[in-house]
Scaffold this motif. Structure first.
Motif, PDB file in Angstrom:
ATOM      1  N   GLU A 324       0.840  -1.195   0.000  1.00 58.86           N
ATOM      2  CA  GLU A 324       0.000   0.000   0.000  1.00 58.86           C
ATOM      3  C   GLU A 324       0.876   1.246   0.000  1.00 58.86           C
ATOM      4  O   GLU A 324       1.832   1.318   0.784  1.00 58.86           O
ATOM      5  CB  GLU A 324      -0.904   0.030   1.242  1.00 58.86           C
ATOM      6  CG  GLU A 324      -2.035  -0.967   1.226  1.00 58.86           C
ATOM      7  CD  GLU A 324      -2.977  -0.799   0.047  1.00 58.86           C
ATOM      8  OE1 GLU A 324      -3.362   0.350  -0.260  1.00 58.86           O
ATOM      9  OE2 GLU A 324      -3.324  -1.828  -0.584  1.00 58.86           O
ATOM     10  N   GLN A 335      -4.036  -4.122   1.126  1.00 61.23           N
ATOM     11  CA  GLN A 335      -5.474  -4.176   1.362  1.00 61.23           C
ATOM     12  C   GLN A 335      -6.003  -5.529   0.862  1.00 61.23           C
ATOM     13  O   GLN A 335      -5.253  -6.315   0.266  1.00 61.23           O
ATOM     14  CB  GLN A 335      -6.181  -3.016   0.640  1.00 61.23           C
ATOM     15  CG  GLN A 335      -6.803  -1.980   1.578  1.00 61.23           C
ATOM     16  CD  GLN A 335      -7.844  -2.570   2.542  1.00 61.23           C
ATOM     17  OE1 GLN A 335      -8.283  -3.724   2.451  1.00 61.23           O
ATOM     18  NE2 GLN A 335      -8.243  -1.760   3.515  1.00 61.23           N
ATOM     19  N   ASP A 377      -4.527  -0.382  12.103  1.00 63.96           N
ATOM     20  CA  ASP A 377      -4.128   0.929  11.589  1.00 63.96           C
ATOM     21  C   ASP A 377      -2.628   1.134  11.802  1.00 63.96           C
ATOM     22  O   ASP A 377      -2.136   1.051  12.927  1.00 63.96           O
ATOM     23  CB  ASP A 377      -4.944   2.015  12.302  1.00 63.96           C
ATOM     24  CG  ASP A 377      -4.769   3.366  11.625  1.00 63.96           C
ATOM     25  OD1 ASP A 377      -3.953   3.454  10.688  1.00 63.96           O
ATOM     26  OD2 ASP A 377      -5.453   4.307  12.046  1.00 63.96           O
ATOM     27  N   THR A 387     -10.956  -8.391   7.332  1.00 63.38           N
ATOM     28  CA  THR A 387     -10.908  -8.358   5.867  1.00 63.38           C
ATOM     29  C   THR A 387     -11.938  -9.335   5.275  1.00 63.38           C
ATOM     30  O   THR A 387     -12.412 -10.245   5.964  1.00 63.38           O
ATOM     31  CB  THR A 387      -9.513  -8.774   5.370  1.00 63.38           C
ATOM     32  OG1 THR A 387      -9.310 -10.148   5.711  1.00 63.38           O
ATOM     33  CG2 THR A 387      -8.412  -7.912   5.965  1.00 63.38           C
ATOM     34  N   ASN A 478     -12.817  -3.378   3.049  1.00 66.84           N
ATOM     35  CA  ASN A 478     -13.132  -2.724   4.324  1.00 66.84           C
ATOM     36  C   ASN A 478     -11.934  -1.885   4.765  1.00 66.84           C
ATOM     37  O   ASN A 478     -10.795  -2.328   4.612  1.00 66.84           O
ATOM     38  CB  ASN A 478     -13.418  -3.770   5.406  1.00 66.84           C
ATOM     39  CG  ASN A 478     -14.603  -4.650   5.033  1.00 66.84           C
ATOM     40  OD1 ASN A 478     -15.521  -4.200   4.348  1.00 66.84           O
ATOM     41  ND2 ASN A 478     -14.582  -5.900   5.471  1.00 66.84           N
ATOM     42  N   ASP A 479     -12.209  -0.696   5.284  1.00 71.34           N
ATOM     43  CA  ASP A 479     -11.111   0.065   5.893  1.00 71.34           C
ATOM     44  C   ASP A 479     -11.555   0.578   7.259  1.00 71.34           C
ATOM     45  O   ASP A 479     -12.664   0.271   7.705  1.00 71.34           O
ATOM     46  CB  ASP A 479     -10.576   1.159   4.954  1.00 71.34           C
ATOM     47  CG  ASP A 479     -11.615   2.227   4.658  1.00 71.34           C
ATOM     48  OD1 ASP A 479     -12.574   2.357   5.444  1.00 71.34           O
ATOM     49  OD2 ASP A 479     -11.470   2.916   3.626  1.00 71.34           O
ATOM     50  N   THR A 483     -15.946  -0.240   7.954  1.00 71.73           N
ATOM     51  CA  THR A 483     -15.500  -1.587   8.349  1.00 71.73           C
ATOM     52  C   THR A 483     -16.383  -2.714   7.798  1.00 71.73           C
ATOM     53  O   THR A 483     -15.978  -3.867   7.802  1.00 71.73           O
ATOM     54  CB  THR A 483     -15.464  -1.700   9.891  1.00 71.73           C
ATOM     55  OG1 THR A 483     -16.735  -1.285  10.378  1.00 71.73           O
ATOM     56  CG2 THR A 483     -14.372  -0.845  10.496  1.00 71.73           C
TER      57      THR A 483
END
Ligand code: AHR
Length: 516
Positions: A324, A335, A377, A387, A478-479, A483
């Motif tokens: 990333e 990701q 994070d 994920t 999802n981040d 989420t």
């Protein structure tokens, strides 16, 4: 024939082809189950690489991030839900640079070193043997230790085994007690080296075979602990490696490994979340090729081990994309999109077909590295996200220790730009420990809903429930702010009539059904 009749006929034919193009047929032979799907197929891998261990699993007792004795509470709780059966550690390439004595004893006395394999990051050894084996106890999983052949010594490896597993009054058991652990741990799986053909020493298979003999001789089983010895196996298509090892050390090992990453071009791996439809299909093509790879390794193993005593462990697998942007080079932080979920489902479906030989598989890696279950994070805010791959593992839990059931599958396919056909449906079935039938299917199509007729031979079905994992686009992920973009929901499009299931699978979806 009248013109009108002809056009009606043609229209009917066209309709039939369209409908047919969207239908698939699965026949499950529910009375023909022979082999158990070893739970270890759902194994994980955690290396001292990037933020898999530090920041991912381990934050230390003094961290502001909520933890239990240094282990991240949120991550450990999420992992417990997966029923992780086995965890491989400390590498990977790191294993052949790792000296276990650096990671025991008072933390402030442990040496601080450079992680030569992965970005030159500082390794303070605060996570060592005790921390790893205690984590396995917390997760309720088997530890799988990867020993150092590349830069270690026979004595060092032998003493590590003694340190972990001896209950007697032996020098290493005394040292362990001095470090606060009275009882030995149980360690079943032990890898003698990792990628000995590459980062594990750049050996030939003949040379490695001799090294294996030497190291293996001194790894003594301690009372109450029998090691399951795993030889460092081939990289995907290196069949000669498997052949030589089977000939030279077939009598001495319990299993050998193979590594298979879903990477089409190591020079241009591609982005984790920005990819074209064709790149998606090419990824699936590479993923599906694992079936040919496993079959060929198995064939070679069958020549000298027709009884299938020796296991084939896919102890590293998964997708490998560009790192990333903005993350530390060499940390392999990527990701994870719906495409990764699809790869996970297809790979697991394939492993199920080889349950007579493939006894373990370890996805790379558990947290923050490659095809991870969980991302935390990197700015240290303490946020984490599950994920799409995590969700596949969660949905597939019932396959652990279930009896694999053979099935026939008929479906359409689509062509990728390399001319290879990608079947639009992938399916697997098993008889779960509680007696129910578990069926997993993936609709790989980016454009077509698929209606799958599932016939069940040799069993009666009365009730069906299920879950589906899908998203608007294959690129969805999802981040930390979003989420739940890709998450499983209850599946309502499976109907049972006269013992036949009709399943309407959304575009690009993974469905797991429980049939009773
Ligand atoms: O999983 C990342 C690396 O890939 C491992 O350290 C190594 O064994 C493999 O090449």
């Amino acid at each position: 024939m009248k013109l009108q009749t002809l056009s009606t006929l043609l229209a009917g034919l066209l309709l039939a082809t369209t409908v047919c193009a969207q239908e698939a047929q699965v026949t499950i032979h529910a009375d023909q189950g022979k082999y158990k799907i070893n739970k270890e197929i759902y194994g994980q891998f955690a290396e001292h690489l990037g933020s898999c261990i530090y920041g991912g699993l381990w934050v230390g007792e003094n961290s502001p991030i909520p933890n239990v004795n240094g282990y991240r509470t949120d991550v450990v709780e999420a992992l417990k839900k997966l029923q992780v059966p086995v965890l491989r550690w400390p590498g990977g390439c790191f294993a052949d640079d790792y000296h276990w004595r650096d990671g025991i004893g008072p933390k402030n006395e442990r040496p601080t070193l450079r992680n030569n394999n992965w970005g030159g990051t500082i390794e303070d050894n605060s996570f060592g043997t005790h921390e790893f084996l205690n984590l396995c106890e917390m997760l309720g999983c088997e530890p799988y230790i990867s020993g150092n052949v590349g830069s270690g010594t026979v004595q060092e490896m032998a003493q590590w085994v003694e340190y972990m597993t001896s209950e007697g009054d032996t020098p290493m058991a005394r040292l362990r007690r001095q470090n606060g652990r009275e009882k030995p741990w149980r360690v079943k799986y032990f890898g003698i080296g990792n990628e000995a053909w590459g980062c594990g020493g750049n050996m030939t298979p003949e040379y490695y075979s001799n090294e294996f003999r030497r190291y293996n001789t001194y790894l003594r089983d301690q009372p109450g602990n029998r090691l399951y010895r795993i030889a460092s196996g081939a990289s995907d298509y290196d069949y000669n490696w498997t052949r030589v090892l089977m000939q030279n050390i077939g009598q001495r090992m319990n299993a050998l490994s193979v590594h298979y990453y879903t990477v089409r071009d190591w020079g241009r791996k591609g982005k984790a979340t920005a990819f074209s439809d064709d790149e998606y299909l090419l990824t699936l093509d590479k993923c599906l090729d694992v079936e040919n790879v496993i079959r060929r390794h198995c064939r070679i193993m069958d020549e000298t081990d027709p009884q299938k005593r020796i296991g084939l462990m896919v102890d590293e697998w998964g997708t490998w994309w560009d790192e990333e942007p903005g993350t530390i080079a060499g940390h392999l932080y990527q990701q994870n999109s719906m495409r990764d979920a699809m790869v996970a489902a297809l790979m697991l479906n394939i492993y199920h077909k080889f349950t007579d030989r493939v006894r373990m598989a370890n996805i790379a890696q558990m947290v923050n590295v490659l095809q991870a279950m969980i991302l935390t994070d990197q700015k240290g805010t303490g946020h984490m996200v599950l994920t799409p791959t995590y969700h596949v593992f969660e949905m597939y839990k019932d396959f652990q220790e279930a009896t694999h059931l053979p099935l026939d599958l008929r479906c359409d396919s689509v062509k990728a730009s390399n001319g290879h056909s990608i079947p639009l449906i992938s399916a697997t079935a098993a008889r779960a420990k509680d007696g129910s039938l578990v069926v997993a299917m993936a609709n790989t199509s980016l454009t077509k809903e698929q209606t799958v007729q599932v016939g069940i031979e040799g069993a009666t079905a009365h009730e069906v429930t299920g879950k589906v994992l899908t998203s608007k686009r294959m690129n969805d992920f999802n981040d930390f702010e979003h989420t739940d973009v890709v998450k499983p929901v209850e599946f309502k499009d499976a109907r049972l009539k006269n013992g036949t299931l009709t399943v309407k699978m959304p575009v690009g979806s993974i469905v797991v059904l429980k049939v009773k």
